[in-house]
Scaffold this active site. Structure first.
Site, PDB file in Angstrom:
ATOM      1  N   LYS A  81      34.067  58.680  32.725  1.00 41.59           N
ATOM      2  CA  LYS A  81      34.052  58.080  33.507  1.00 41.59           C
ATOM      3  C   LYS A  81      32.968  58.607  35.207  1.00 41.59           C
ATOM      4  O   LYS A  81      32.804  59.561  34.832  1.00 41.59           O
ATOM      5  CB  LYS A  81      35.032  57.326  34.108  1.00 41.59           C
ATOM      6  CG  LYS A  81      35.411  56.091  34.688  1.00 41.59           C
ATOM      7  CD  LYS A  81      35.605  55.361  33.103  1.00 41.59           C
ATOM      8  CE  LYS A  81      36.437  53.890  34.420  1.00 41.59           C
ATOM      9  NZ  LYS A  81      35.950  52.785  33.315  1.00 41.59           N
TER      10      LYS A  81
HETATM   11  P1  NAD Z   1      35.207  42.296  38.683  1.00 45.96           P
HETATM   12  O1  NAD Z   1      34.740  42.854  39.499  1.00 45.96           O
HETATM   13  O2  NAD Z   1      34.034  41.550  37.262  1.00 45.96           O
HETATM   14  O3  NAD Z   1      35.915  41.394  39.186  1.00 45.96           O
HETATM   15  C1  NAD Z   1      37.079  41.824  39.951  1.00 45.96           C
HETATM   16  C2  NAD Z   1      38.207  39.919  39.835  1.00 45.96           C
HETATM   17  O4  NAD Z   1      39.240  41.039  40.717  1.00 45.96           O
HETATM   18  C3  NAD Z   1      37.212  39.924  40.796  1.00 45.96           C
HETATM   19  O5  NAD Z   1      37.759  38.083  41.058  1.00 45.96           O
HETATM   20  C4  NAD Z   1      38.450  39.971  42.638  1.00 45.96           C
HETATM   21  O6  NAD Z   1      37.914  40.173  43.620  1.00 45.96           O
HETATM   22  C5  NAD Z   1      39.643  40.291  41.875  1.00 45.96           C
HETATM   23  N1  NAD Z   1      40.220  41.927  42.683  1.00 45.96           N
HETATM   24  C6  NAD Z   1      39.683  42.989  42.965  1.00 45.96           C
HETATM   25  N2  NAD Z   1      40.764  43.572  43.408  1.00 45.96           N
HETATM   26  C7  NAD Z   1      41.931  42.563  43.859  1.00 45.96           C
HETATM   27  C8  NAD Z   1      42.738  43.198  44.531  1.00 45.96           C
HETATM   28  N3  NAD Z   1      43.254  43.914  45.006  1.00 45.96           N
HETATM   29  N4  NAD Z   1      43.723  41.782  44.183  1.00 45.96           N
HETATM   30  C9  NAD Z   1      43.207  40.943  43.493  1.00 45.96           C
HETATM   31  N5  NAD Z   1      42.585  40.347  43.102  1.00 45.96           N
HETATM   32  C10 NAD Z   1      41.924  41.488  42.889  1.00 45.96           C
HETATM   33  O7  NAD Z   1      35.612  43.462  37.907  1.00 45.96           O
HETATM   34  P2  NAD Z   1      36.118  43.046  36.088  1.00 45.96           P
HETATM   35  O8  NAD Z   1      34.722  43.968  35.176  1.00 45.96           O
HETATM   36  O9  NAD Z   1      35.935  42.173  35.601  1.00 45.96           O
HETATM   37  O10 NAD Z   1      37.342  43.908  35.534  1.00 45.96           O
HETATM   38  C11 NAD Z   1      38.527  44.050  36.052  1.00 45.96           C
HETATM   39  C12 NAD Z   1      39.288  45.518  35.683  1.00 45.96           C
HETATM   40  O11 NAD Z   1      39.122  45.348  33.961  1.00 45.96           O
HETATM   41  C13 NAD Z   1      38.744  46.825  36.014  1.00 45.96           C
HETATM   42  O12 NAD Z   1      40.374  47.464  36.621  1.00 45.96           O
HETATM   43  C14 NAD Z   1      37.995  47.456  35.302  1.00 45.96           C
HETATM   44  O13 NAD Z   1      38.329  48.701  35.302  1.00 45.96           O
HETATM   45  C15 NAD Z   1      38.892  46.566  34.046  1.00 45.96           C
HETATM   46  N6  NAD Z   1      37.760  46.635  32.547  1.00 45.96           N
HETATM   47  C16 NAD Z   1      36.637  46.231  33.174  1.00 45.96           C
HETATM   48  C17 NAD Z   1      35.903  45.572  31.698  1.00 45.96           C
HETATM   49  C18 NAD Z   1      34.771  44.924  31.636  1.00 45.96           C
HETATM   50  O14 NAD Z   1      33.367  45.100  30.442  1.00 45.96           O
HETATM   51  N7  NAD Z   1      34.255  44.746  32.691  1.00 45.96           N
HETATM   52  C19 NAD Z   1      35.919  46.905  30.811  1.00 45.96           C
HETATM   53  C20 NAD Z   1      37.688  47.165  30.584  1.00 45.96           C
HETATM   54  C21 NAD Z   1      38.095  47.703  31.558  1.00 45.96           C
END
Ligand code: NAD
Length: 373
Positions: free
Chosen positions: A60
């Site tokens: 990471k």
């Molecule tokens: P992103 O930045 O596109 O979206 C995050 C969303 O969560 C946004 O709507 C934001 O406003 C909201 N948010 C952020 N902090 C917050 C909080 N404290 N309380 C409430 N809402 C909050 O991110 P993403 O890519 O969708 O990733 C989201 C999660 O999924 C993360 O934990 C990431 O590690 C995990 N993840 C993502 C992927 C991927 O392919 N994008 C893969 C595996 C895991």
């Protein structure tokens, strides 16, 4: 910076385990990034890749910065500098970065370009999650949310439950992952009753419509004043009486305080580590709550990242149909093996998933043996 001043930001890249193949893991740009967080997420990647059977290890990266406070030019400069700092640790055979919170396709394109400039030729297989035009894979953007939804479908099938319009879903976070879960769950016939961003959410017991939510968010960046529901806080969303709760925001949003008030029947962990350690100990004592753990639920992202790397390496691209078929195969097989193991050993799905993946990693390490012996 663009005004000529210099800003110094800490950045990290952690390698956890590479017994099966190159390290793999996203890069996060967020003000709360720390070495401890990056290391924990790197370890999670090792277990995730092992669990779904990818020939990859766990890594990471992160930079402690708020990307929203940078101009596009500053973001590009910082990304290129970070890439040069980690240049000796990454390569298509050694460590392949990907996007995570705060980074996106464009950031991956800048990393790919910086690495390629240093080598003197194009190396698309150095990162995944990049734009299609420079070797990105079809289906990557939707892969994580799609995988989460596949797991929910499999869980419903195994538990003998029916997924229909009476099935209520609340989703925290409407980003890359959360929005796609909303799209897919709506397609499968469930009713999305609440969604949120970091600034708060929106609730409608009669259902929220994915396309409308998406269009609104593109314009406004939050759900305040959204006309087709009532506003609610993130804590209220998490404690709604719903069939399925999907935390798709960030770590530790389900705190011990939230856990004590939780009323949902199932949690699908789309985010990494959304349940705090203290909350987990409270929830363990709730036999009626079915938790699909992050290592399984959100493994669709790294799976299609793996497909992207394979396609770039063999210079041969697959159709979206082919990608989704392979993703479905891997997710449903992984769900089945974790579910079966949890039944056999009378364990939670999380414990079963971790035991299965740690066992695979340790078996591989013992089989390879230790050098020098
Ligand atoms: P992103 O930045 O596109 O979206 C995050 C969303 O969560 C946004 O709507 C934001 O406003 C909201 N948010 C952020 N902090 C917050 C909080 N404290 N309380 C409430 N809402 C909050 O991110 P993403 O890519 O969708 O990733 C989201 C999660 O999924 C993360 O934990 C990431 O590690 C995990 N993840 C993502 C992927 C991927 O392919 N994008 C893969 C595996 C895991």
């Amino acid at each position: 910076k663009e005004d000529g001043s210099i800003q110094v930001v800490p950045g990290y890249r952690v390698h956890h385990n590479d017994v099966f193949g190159p390290y793999k893991g996203g890069i996060r740009y967020h003000p709360n990034v720390s070495l401890g967080e990056v290391a924990a997420l790197a370890m999670l990647m090792t277990w995730k890749c092992a669990l779904v059977g990818l020939p990859l290890g766990g890594a990471k990266g992160g930079v402690q910065v708020d990307p929203h406070l940078l101009t596009r030019t500053e973001l590009q400069r910082m990304t290129r500098r970070y890439t040069v700092e980690i240049l000796n640790f990454i390569s298509p055979d050694h460590d392949i970065p990907a996007p995570d919170m705060g980074t996106n396709e464009q950031v991956m394109a800048w990393i790919m370009d910086t690495y390629s400039q240093m080598k003197g030729y194009a190396v698309p297989e150095i990162v995944t999650g990049k734009p299609k035009i420079i070797g990105g894979s079809l289906g990557r953007l939707e892969a994580t949310g799609r995988g989460v939804s596949y797991c929910i479908l499999e869980a419903y099938k195994n538990l003998g439950k029916k997924l229909d319009e009476k099935t209520t879903v609340a989703i925290q976070g409407f980003g890359n992952v959360g929005s796609i879960v909303a799209k897919k769950m709506q397609k499968y016939g469930a009713t999305i009753v609440a969604v949120s961003t970091v600034e708060g959410g929106i609730y409608n017991p009669h259902g929220l419509e994915y396309e409308r939510l998406k269009t609104w968010l593109e314009k406004h960046d939050h759900f305040k004043n959204y006309p087709h529901g009532e506003s609610l806080t993130n804590e209220e969303l998490l404690t709604l009486d719903v069939d399925i709760l999907v935390p798709a925001a960030t770590e530790d949003t389900i705190t011990d305080k939230v856990a004590k008030k939780l009323r949902c029947r199932m949690i699908a962990e789309a985010a990494n580590g959304p349940i705090s350690f203290e909350a987990e100990t409270i929830l363990q004592n709730n036999p009626d709550l079915f938790i699909i753990p992050d290592v399984l639920a959100n493994a669709g992202g790294v799976t299609v990242s793996y497909f992207e790397w394979v396609q770039d390496t063999q210079k041969l691209f697959w159709t979206e149909q082919e990608i989704n078929r392979r993703l479905w195969e891997i997710m449903s097989q992984s769900f089945a093996s974790v579910y079966q193991y949890s039944k056999e050993k009378k364990l939670s799905l999380r414990m079963a998933a971790l035991m299965l993946s740690i066992e695979k990693v340790s078996k591989a390490m013992l089989t390879r043996g230790f050098f020098p012996g």
